[in-house]
Design a protein around this motif. Structure first.
Motif, PDB file in Angstrom:
ATOM      1  N   GLY A  93       0.896  -1.278   0.012  1.00  0.00           N
ATOM      2  CA  GLY A  93      -0.120   0.036  -0.126  1.00  0.00           C
ATOM      3  C   GLY A  93       0.840   1.184   0.183  1.00  0.00           C
ATOM      4  N   TRP A  94      -0.010   2.311   0.075  1.00  0.00           N
ATOM      5  CA  TRP A  94       0.616   3.772   0.349  1.00  0.00           C
ATOM      6  C   TRP A  94       0.018   4.577   1.394  1.00  0.00           C
ATOM      7  N   ARG A  95       0.542   5.293   2.038  1.00  0.00           N
ATOM      8  CA  ARG A  95      -0.120   6.383   2.914  1.00  0.00           C
ATOM      9  C   ARG A  95       0.727   7.787   2.806  1.00  0.00           C
ATOM     10  N   GLY A  96      -0.038   8.788   2.981  1.00  0.00           N
ATOM     11  CA  GLY A  96       0.333  10.176   2.635  1.00  0.00           C
ATOM     12  C   GLY A  96      -0.244  10.953   3.687  1.00  0.00           C
ATOM     13  N   LEU A  97       0.572  12.280   4.049  1.00  0.00           N
ATOM     14  CA  LEU A  97       0.182  13.004   4.863  1.00  0.00           C
ATOM     15  C   LEU A  97      -0.167  14.337   4.133  1.00  0.00           C
ATOM     16  N   ARG A  98      -1.235  15.061   4.414  1.00  0.00           N
ATOM     17  CA  ARG A  98      -1.529  15.973   3.563  1.00  0.00           C
ATOM     18  C   ARG A  98      -1.890  17.286   4.629  1.00  0.00           C
ATOM     19  N   SER A  99      -1.663  18.549   4.413  1.00  0.00           N
ATOM     20  CA  SER A  99      -1.762  19.497   5.255  1.00  0.00           C
ATOM     21  C   SER A  99      -1.565  19.265   6.676  1.00  0.00           C
ATOM     22  N   ASP A 100      -0.681  18.304   6.944  1.00  0.00           N
ATOM     23  CA  ASP A 100      -0.327  18.218   8.437  1.00  0.00           C
ATOM     24  C   ASP A 100      -1.461  17.474   9.211  1.00  0.00           C
ATOM     25  N   THR A 101      -2.777  17.606   8.952  1.00  0.00           N
ATOM     26  CA  THR A 101      -3.733  17.157   9.888  1.00  0.00           C
ATOM     27  C   THR A 101      -4.572  15.910   9.139  1.00  0.00           C
ATOM     28  N   TRP A 102      -4.274  15.632   7.650  1.00  0.00           N
ATOM     29  CA  TRP A 102      -4.777  14.594   7.019  1.00  0.00           C
ATOM     30  C   TRP A 102      -3.851  13.421   6.786  1.00  0.00           C
ATOM     31  N   LEU A 103      -4.357  12.298   7.279  1.00  0.00           N
ATOM     32  CA  LEU A 103      -3.492  11.210   6.833  1.00  0.00           C
ATOM     33  C   LEU A 103      -4.304  10.118   5.769  1.00  0.00           C
ATOM     34  N   PHE A 104      -4.001   9.774   4.603  1.00  0.00           N
ATOM     35  CA  PHE A 104      -4.597   8.935   3.839  1.00  0.00           C
ATOM     36  C   PHE A 104      -3.871   7.530   3.774  1.00  0.00           C
ATOM     37  N   ASP A 105      -4.506   6.319   3.456  1.00  0.00           N
ATOM     38  CA  ASP A 105      -3.834   5.174   3.415  1.00  0.00           C
ATOM     39  C   ASP A 105      -4.782   4.311   2.553  1.00  0.00           C
ATOM     40  N   ALA A 106      -4.010   3.769   1.428  1.00  0.00           N
ATOM     41  CA  ALA A 106      -4.759   2.891   0.510  1.00  0.00           C
ATOM     42  C   ALA A 106      -3.765   1.504   0.326  1.00  0.00           C
ATOM     43  N   ALA A 107      -4.518   0.288   0.281  1.00  0.00           N
ATOM     44  CA  ALA A 107      -3.896  -0.808   0.290  1.00  0.00           C
ATOM     45  C   ALA A 107      -4.645  -2.061  -0.187  1.00  0.00           C
ATOM     46  N   VAL A 108      -3.877  -2.828  -0.857  1.00  0.00           N
ATOM     47  CA  VAL A 108      -4.603  -4.077  -1.171  1.00  0.00           C
ATOM     48  C   VAL A 108      -3.944  -5.131  -0.277  1.00  0.00           C
ATOM     49  N   ALA A 109      -4.898  -5.855   0.591  1.00  0.00           N
ATOM     50  CA  ALA A 109      -4.626  -6.938   1.472  1.00  0.00           C
ATOM     51  C   ALA A 109      -5.335  -8.513   1.167  1.00  0.00           C
ATOM     52  N   PHE A 110      -4.972  -9.159   1.996  1.00  0.00           N
ATOM     53  CA  PHE A 110      -5.729 -10.519   1.856  1.00  0.00           C
ATOM     54  C   PHE A 110      -6.322 -10.863   3.221  1.00  0.00           C
ATOM     55  N   ASP A 111      -7.485 -11.428   3.074  1.00  0.00           N
ATOM     56  CA  ASP A 111      -8.350 -11.930   4.215  1.00  0.00           C
ATOM     57  C   ASP A 111      -8.126 -13.491   4.272  1.00  0.00           C
ATOM     58  N   GLU A 112      -7.631 -13.886   5.505  1.00  0.00           N
ATOM     59  CA  GLU A 112      -7.260 -15.261   5.573  1.00  0.00           C
ATOM     60  C   GLU A 112      -8.395 -16.337   5.335  1.00  0.00           C
ATOM     61  N   GLY A 113      -9.752 -15.859   5.519  1.00  0.00           N
ATOM     62  CA  GLY A 113     -10.790 -16.744   5.328  1.00  0.00           C
ATOM     63  C   GLY A 113     -10.754 -17.534   6.670  1.00  0.00           C
ATOM     64  N   ARG A 114     -11.489 -18.678   6.545  1.00  0.00           N
ATOM     65  CA  ARG A 114     -11.862 -19.485   7.648  1.00  0.00           C
ATOM     66  C   ARG A 114     -11.982 -20.894   7.264  1.00  0.00           C
ATOM     67  N   GLU A 115     -11.368 -21.720   8.176  1.00  0.00           N
ATOM     68  CA  GLU A 115     -11.553 -23.030   7.857  1.00  0.00           C
ATOM     69  C   GLU A 115     -12.373 -23.881   8.768  1.00  0.00           C
ATOM     70  N   GLU A 116     -12.794 -24.833   8.601  1.00  0.00           N
ATOM     71  CA  GLU A 116     -13.527 -25.775   9.654  1.00  0.00           C
ATOM     72  C   GLU A 116     -12.685 -26.044  10.822  1.00  0.00           C
ATOM     73  N   ALA A 117     -11.200 -26.574  10.481  1.00  0.00           N
ATOM     74  CA  ALA A 117     -10.390 -26.819  11.292  1.00  0.00           C
ATOM     75  C   ALA A 117     -10.006 -25.661  12.601  1.00  0.00           C
ATOM     76  N   ASP A 118     -10.323 -24.436  11.962  1.00  0.00           N
ATOM     77  CA  ASP A 118     -10.162 -23.478  12.873  1.00  0.00           C
ATOM     78  C   ASP A 118     -10.895 -23.509  14.424  1.00  0.00           C
ATOM     79  N   SER A 119     -11.791 -24.342  14.381  1.00  0.00           N
ATOM     80  CA  SER A 119     -12.373 -24.816  15.898  1.00  0.00           C
ATOM     81  C   SER A 119     -12.003 -26.337  16.349  1.00  0.00           C
ATOM     82  N   ASP A 120     -11.093 -26.296  17.134  1.00  0.00           N
ATOM     83  CA  ASP A 120     -10.901 -27.432  17.938  1.00  0.00           C
ATOM     84  C   ASP A 120     -11.982 -28.184  18.408  1.00  0.00           C
ATOM     85  N   GLU A 121     -13.056 -27.665  18.824  1.00  0.00           N
ATOM     86  CA  GLU A 121     -14.312 -28.318  19.362  1.00  0.00           C
ATOM     87  C   GLU A 121     -15.344 -28.594  18.263  1.00  0.00           C
ATOM     88  N   GLY A 122     -15.015 -28.475  17.077  1.00  0.00           N
ATOM     89  CA  GLY A 122     -15.815 -28.894  15.994  1.00  0.00           C
ATOM     90  C   GLY A 122     -17.036 -27.842  15.938  1.00  0.00           C
TER      91      GLY A 122
END
Length: 275
Positions: A93-122
């Motif tokens: 991603g990118w982030r930028g400061l503008r006018s000392d009081t504005w911070l903008f941030d844009a990124a491409v990220a990944f969500d890990e999703g969910r698996e049945e095995a994430d629950s040890d209790e089933g």
């Protein structure tokens, strides 16, 4: 991703490392917030910080199971003036400061999703696995003053599985302008029906396979929460950081059979070496 360890760190670590703390008064971060990593030491060019984190967190959204997870921490950054381009874990991603009081941030990220095995209790048996997916993350912070003592924050996360929005207010503690110290944010989180049902909905097919009641959410308020961030410079190269987060779900989310707890929480601590 979360509070109490961070709070304890803010009390005990500064005095513990007082003798070895590195004076970075001459270094100014892009914005002086512990949650906004800046490894460039106030200079144009490359900044690299690498380390490890240890987190104690819920196994999945809505889970009442907890566990420890070790993962990488830090980022590779390139700064030019008030703009920083970064690669941090699964985000580019990118982030930028503008006018000392504005911070903008844009990124491409990944969500890990969910698996049945994430629950040890089933508890997820029969719901199937959710694949990792790409998301676009857009964020803006508006400070009330140039030293970033108080601010408003807004964030939108959107992709192939709906949209989530976050709105809140923040407060920074400490006088440092180098990104060390601590901060706290109070937020309200909203999601559309697609995002809500990805996490907490149960389709007819999933209901038949799992035995859980068919559930469809309409979207709206997801939760209210608080998060705390802490960062301390041990010396010129080493940093220690902590984060604590608590999220309390709305009544609609709590009514989902997937939400076996009314809240989600996470506590993390880690070290980073800045090259």
């Amino acid at each position: 991703m979360k509070k109490f360890i961070g709070l304890l760190l803010s009390v005990f670590l500064p005095s513990f490392f007082m003798q070895s703390a590195f004076a970075q008064d001459q270094e100014t971060a892009l914005v002086p917030l512990p949650s906004v990593q800046d490894f460039t030491k106030g200079q144009d060019g490359w900044g690299v910080g690498l380390g490890l984190s240890l987190e104690y967190e819920t196994a999945y959204e809505g889970s009442d199971e907890f566990g420890f997870e070790v993962g990488p921490a830090g980022a590779v950054q390139w700064r030019r003036g008030d703009d920083v381009f970064y690669w941090a874990g699964e985000a580019l991603g990118w982030r930028g400061l503008r006018s000392d009081t504005w911070l903008f941030d844009a990124a491409v990220a990944f969500d890990e999703g969910r698996e049945e095995a994430d629950s040890d209790e089933g508890h997820l048996d029969g719901l199937g696995d959710q694949d990792e997916s790409a998301e676009v993350v857009l964020q803006a912070r508006r400070a009330f003053d140039a030293d970033w003592r108080h601010w408003l924050v807004g964030r939108v996360v959107t992709g192939g599985d709906g949209t989530l929005g976050l709105f809140g207010v923040g407060r920074r503690f400490g006088e440092q302008m180098d990104g060390s110290g601590s901060e706290v944010n109070l937020v309200a989180v909203f999601h559309d029906s697609e995002y809500a049902n990805r996490g907490f909905g149960i389709t007819p097919a999933q209901s038949a396979a799992s035995g859980l009641a068919e559930t469809r959410l309409s979207g709206g308020l997801r939760s209210v929460g608080i998060d705390y961030n802490y960062r301390h410079y041990i010396n010129e190269n080493w940093q220690i950081f902590g984060e604590a987060l608590f999220e309390y779900y709305s009544s609609e989310v709590r009514d989902s059979p997937i939400a076996r707890s009314n809240y989600e929480t996470e506590v993390g601590i880690g070290f980073i070496y800045v090259f």
